[in-house]
Design an enzyme around this catalytic site. Structure first.
Site, PDB file in Angstrom:
ATOM      1  N   ASP A 138      -7.166  -1.286  -4.324  1.00 43.26           N
ATOM      2  CA  ASP A 138      -8.491  -1.121  -3.396  1.00 43.26           C
ATOM      3  C   ASP A 138      -9.293   0.109  -4.000  1.00 43.26           C
ATOM      4  OD1 ASP A 138      -7.176  -2.827  -1.674  1.00 43.26           O
ATOM      5  OD2 ASP A 138      -6.048  -1.020  -0.751  1.00 43.26           O
ATOM      6  N   ASP A 152       0.838  -1.207   0.066  1.00 48.40           N
ATOM      7  CA  ASP A 152       0.008  -0.088  -0.080  1.00 48.40           C
ATOM      8  C   ASP A 152       0.809   1.261  -0.012  1.00 48.40           C
ATOM      9  OD1 ASP A 152      -2.422  -1.362   0.000  1.00 48.40           O
ATOM     10  OD2 ASP A 152      -2.476  -1.396   2.115  1.00 48.40           O
TER      11      ASP A 152
END
EC number: 3.4.23.36
Length: 156
Positions: free
Chosen positions: A137, A118
Site C-alpha cells: 500500500d 495487512d
C-alpha cells in the site's frame, strides 16, 4: 531495454512486500497479538483486507475478490503500456515500478489467501488509527503520488 528500471523497481517492491508479510505474519506471528515496534507510532497489528484501501468496498464473495484482482492486473498492464509508450524519465519509471510492484504484491495475497495481509498500524498525537496497511500500500501510494505530482512536464 528502455524500461528496465521500471521492471527492477517493480520486482524489488514486490519482493520487499512479500518478504515483509511473510516475516511479520508467519515468523513473528502477529495474528496472535499486536507487536509494539515504536508505540504508538508504529504497531504491527494483523489485518485481513477483502476490499481496497482502508477496507473500502469490502466483499466476502469470490466474485468481488476476482474483480479486484482483475482491476489490479488491468491497472498494472495499463501502467506498463503507458510508461512504455511515453518518454519516461527515470523518476517516472521508479514511481511506476513502485505502483506496479505494490499492486502485484496485493494481487498475490488475494490469489493465495482470498484477502490482502495487512500488518502496519500507525497512530500519533492522541489519535488512535484503527486501520492497518502493508508495504505494498505504501509503494502504491508513493508511486501514484509521484506520477501525479511530478508528471515530467515543465511548468508554464
Amino acid at each position: 531495454m528502455r524500461n528496465s528500471l521500471l521492471l527492477w523497481v517493480g520486482l524489488a517492491a514486490f519482493l520487499i512486500d512479500q518478504i515483509s508479510k511473510y516475516l511479520v505474519v508467519h515468523v513473528l506471528r502477529v495474528a496472535q497479538g499486536d507487536i509494539d515496534v515504536l508505540p504508538p507510532l508504529l504497531v504491527f497489528r494483523y489485518g485481513e483486507n477483502r476490499g481496497i484501501n482502508f477496507g473500502l468496498f469490502q466483499g466476502d464473495s469470490d466474485a468481488a475478490r476476482w474483480v479486484l484482482i482483475g482491476v489490479s492486473v488491468a491497472i498494472c498492464l495499463g501502467m506498463l503500456i503507458w510508461l512504455g509508450r511515453s518518454a519516461s524519465t527515470k523518476f517516472r519509471q521508479i514511481c511506476g515500478g513502485l505502483l506496479i510492484g505494490g499492486a502485484l504484491g496485493n494481487v498475490v495475497d488475494r490469489v493465495l489467501y482470498g484477502y490482502v495481509l495487512d500488518f502496519l498500524n500507525m497512530s500519533c498525537c492522541g489519535i488512535n488509527n484503527p486501520f492497518v496497511f502493508n508495504l505494498a500500500d505504501v509503494f502504491i501510494f508513493a508511486g501514484a503520488l509521484g506520477l501525479v505530482l511530478f508528471d515530467g512536464k515543465k511548468p508554464s
